[in-house]
Design an enzyme around this catalytic site. Structure first.
Site, PDB file in Angstrom:
ATOM      1  N   ASP A  79       0.799  -1.242   0.000  1.00 49.35           N
ATOM      2  CA  ASP A  79       0.000   0.000   0.000  1.00 49.35           C
ATOM      3  C   ASP A  79       0.828   1.287   0.000  1.00 49.35           C
ATOM      4  OD1 ASP A  79      -1.427  -2.156   0.961  1.00 49.35           O
ATOM      5  OD2 ASP A  79      -2.203  -1.123   2.710  1.00 49.35           O
TER       6      ASP A  79
ATOM      7  N   ARG B  30      -7.935  -0.356  11.190  1.00 54.73           N
ATOM      8  CA  ARG B  30      -6.620   0.155  10.775  1.00 54.73           C
ATOM      9  C   ARG B  30      -6.724   1.120   9.602  1.00 54.73           C
ATOM     10  NH1 ARG B  30      -6.548  -5.479   9.611  1.00 54.73           N
ATOM     11  NH2 ARG B  30      -6.934  -5.855   7.398  1.00 54.73           N
TER      12      ARG B  30
HETATM   13  C1  FRU Z   1      -3.908  -3.498   2.848  1.00 57.25           C
HETATM   14  C2  FRU Z   1      -3.379  -3.805   4.240  1.00 57.25           C
HETATM   15  C3  FRU Z   1      -3.803  -2.728   5.230  1.00 57.25           C
HETATM   16  C4  FRU Z   1      -2.739  -2.845   6.283  1.00 57.25           C
HETATM   17  C5  FRU Z   1      -1.517  -3.151   5.468  1.00 57.25           C
HETATM   18  C6  FRU Z   1      -0.512  -4.052   6.120  1.00 57.25           C
HETATM   19  O1  FRU Z   1      -3.168  -4.118   1.849  1.00 57.25           O
HETATM   20  O2  FRU Z   1      -3.808  -5.077   4.664  1.00 57.25           O
HETATM   21  O3  FRU Z   1      -5.107  -2.865   5.718  1.00 57.25           O
HETATM   22  O4  FRU Z   1      -2.581  -1.675   7.013  1.00 57.25           O
HETATM   23  O5  FRU Z   1      -1.985  -3.761   4.281  1.00 57.25           O
HETATM   24  O6  FRU Z   1       0.603  -4.195   5.304  1.00 57.25           O
END
Ligand code: FRU
Length: 485
Positions: free
Chosen positions: A46, A165
């Site tokens: 991300d 999150r």
């Molecule tokens: C999305 C995710 C988010 C999390 C992150 C962890 O791809 O699962 O929800 O914060 O990646 O790497």
């Protein structure tokens, strides 16, 4: 496919020397990108903390140093004067406190006054691997490093599942308040977002309530990476719903969607003007985030991860995967979202190549069609066979992208063929090709299609139907991916 132990995935990086050899593998790879931000080693996912601040764009992304695996996540930092040329800045956030001991997960940024602030999820796990997500903050210091606040802004709510999150912060002038949207899952496993509010950026945060999106009370099992942005007076709500399949998206259970509508901060209700839309129709596009502090009220700048959770890519063999998509400008035209690559991307053109059926390794194609059925087959063999085929059926007003003809096939069980409805017909396709990605902008960005692609040495030709006119520009390199950790 390599099997990783928990210890291997969650190993703490102590010195850059531990991963120097892994960096050499990316540098030597034929699939190493040239004008897309990619990891120095391991896995990028991300985009995080994307903002314009003091004349520069700052982009961070989720980074696992050790290989093509989701494990202990850092924020890796790249910066750019123009969203085209990128420089590696090294680690932004390391998982080195109690609150983020098992990962600095996704989040956003916001510049206020002379300062740039970051909001992220501290992924805490105890010795029994029970997760507690904290919403944490950090601030950029004068030397460009990120300094964490000692204590989180708030912890999780017990009346929701552990999936809470990806804070997205925004300021709402009419309310004189900041809001944080948190991606969440209800106790009965429905996707949603939670909202927090405060008059101050770093203190006084209170739970405001659950976001209402009428009609979408049961839409996926988790809304990852929520993002909201105002473009030309309309609110655009973006998120990545998961744990569900959606129409036309094969067997994938990870998606990136948006609504255009109106956000009411009194009732915490986002009223969509219509159905949800796919942000991108391609095989690999997720967790998109808009930059903070973009001055122009008529556009947003968006970056997404070229990749999907749970998927596997051929560069796993070289211990790395993932990259960011080209930054895009989002506008609303006639009530619809239009996405185009940032205008400065034209500065990457190094010349026009002869449209003779061969694809330069990194290039841009401008293809216009004069009407009727159409075809553009990319990465075909010299005899025209195979490839990544784009076929448009005018009677059905449907475009179909099929990658089954490529030598390197991957994620076959998720999808290899996808359709895009083109109610207004197909007029043009802009294609951006880098070493392991292809991005299609259809009809000037009415729809987009982003995918990983791993052509072999024999797959560098293209064919186009007789009603298509092709222009090819060779592109330069704007991301050197130096080893900065
Ligand atoms: C999305 C995710 C988010 C999390 C992150 C962890 O791809 O699962 O929800 O914060 O990646 O790497």
């Amino acid at each position: 496919m390599r099997q990783w132990t928990l210890e291997e995935r969650y190993r703490v990086l102590k010195s850059p020397d531990e991963i120097r050899d892994l960096h050499d593998k990316i540098t030597a790879s034929v699939y190493s990108q040239n004008y897309h931000v990619q990891p120095v080693t391991g896995l990028s996912s991300d985009p995080n903390g994307f903002a314009y601040y003091e004349g520069k764009w700052h982009l961070f992304f989720q980074w696992c140093p050790w290989g093509a695996v989701h494990g202990l996540k850092y924020w890796y930092h790249a910066s750019s004067p123009d969203l085209v040329t990128w420089e590696n800045e090294g680690i932004g956030l390391s998982p080195d406190t109690f609150y983020d001991n098992k990962g600095c997960h996704s989040g956003s940024a916001f510049a206020k006054g002379n300062d740039l602030y970051f909001f992220y999820t501290g992924n805490h796990r105890d010795e029994n691997w029970v997760r507690t997500p904290f919403t944490c903050a950090a601030k950029m210091t004068e030397d460009g490093k990120l300094e964490k606040l000692e204590k989180p802004l708030f912890g999780p709510r017990e009346d929701y599942a552990e999936h809470q999150r990806d804070p997205k912060i925004i300021y709402v002038p009419e309310k004189k308040k900041y809001y944080i949207f948190i991606g969440a899952q209800t106790l009965d496993k429905k996707g949603t977002a939670l909202m927090y509010e405060s008059e101050d950026l770093l203190t006084g945060w209170r739970f405001a309530g659950q976001l209402n999106v009428p009609g979408y009370e049961d839409f996926g099992g988790m809304w990852e990476c929520p993002c909201i942005v105002n473009i030309s007076g309309k609110d655009v709500l973006i998120f990545s719903p998961q744990y569900t399949t959606l129409p036309g998206r094969g067997n994938s259970t990870n998606h990136n969607v948006y609504f255009i509508g109106k956000m009411d901060y009194d009732t915490l209700t986002f009223t969509p003007e219509g159905d949800y839309q796919y942000l991108d129709f391609g095989f690999d596009f997720y967790a998109a985030q808009c930059a903070a502090n973009v001055a122009d009220p008529d556009k947003a700048i968006l970056v997404a991860w070229i990749g999907l959770p749970d998927n596997h890519y051929p560069t796993e063999e070289e211990d790395w995967e993932g990259s960011m998509c080209l930054p895009r400008e989002l506008r609303i035209v006639d009530g619809k979202l239009v996405q185009t690559p940032v205008a400065d991307i034209a500065s990457l053109r190094t010349g026009e190549a002869e449209a003779n059926g061969t694809l330069p390794k990194i290039c841009e194609l401008e293809v216009s069609f004069s009407g009727g059925d159409a075809a553009l087959d990319l990465f075909t063999k010299a005899d025209g066979s195979g490839g990544f085929t784009i076929r448009y059926d005018d009677a059905a007003r449907k475009l179909t992208v099929d990658r089954t003809g490529m030598d390197k096939r991957f994620n076959e069980k998720v999808f290899e063929t996808l359709d895009v409805d083109m109610p207004d017909g197909l007029k043009s396709i802009s294609v951006f090709i880098d070493a392991c990605s292809v991005e299609l902008f259809l009809n000037g960005g009415e729809k987009t299609f982003t995918s990983h692609i791993y052509p072999t040495a024999d797959e560098h030709n293209y064919t186009v139907s007789a009603n298509g006119a092709v222009k090819i520009y060779t592109l330069g390199c704007s991301v050197e991916n130096n080893f900065v950790v």
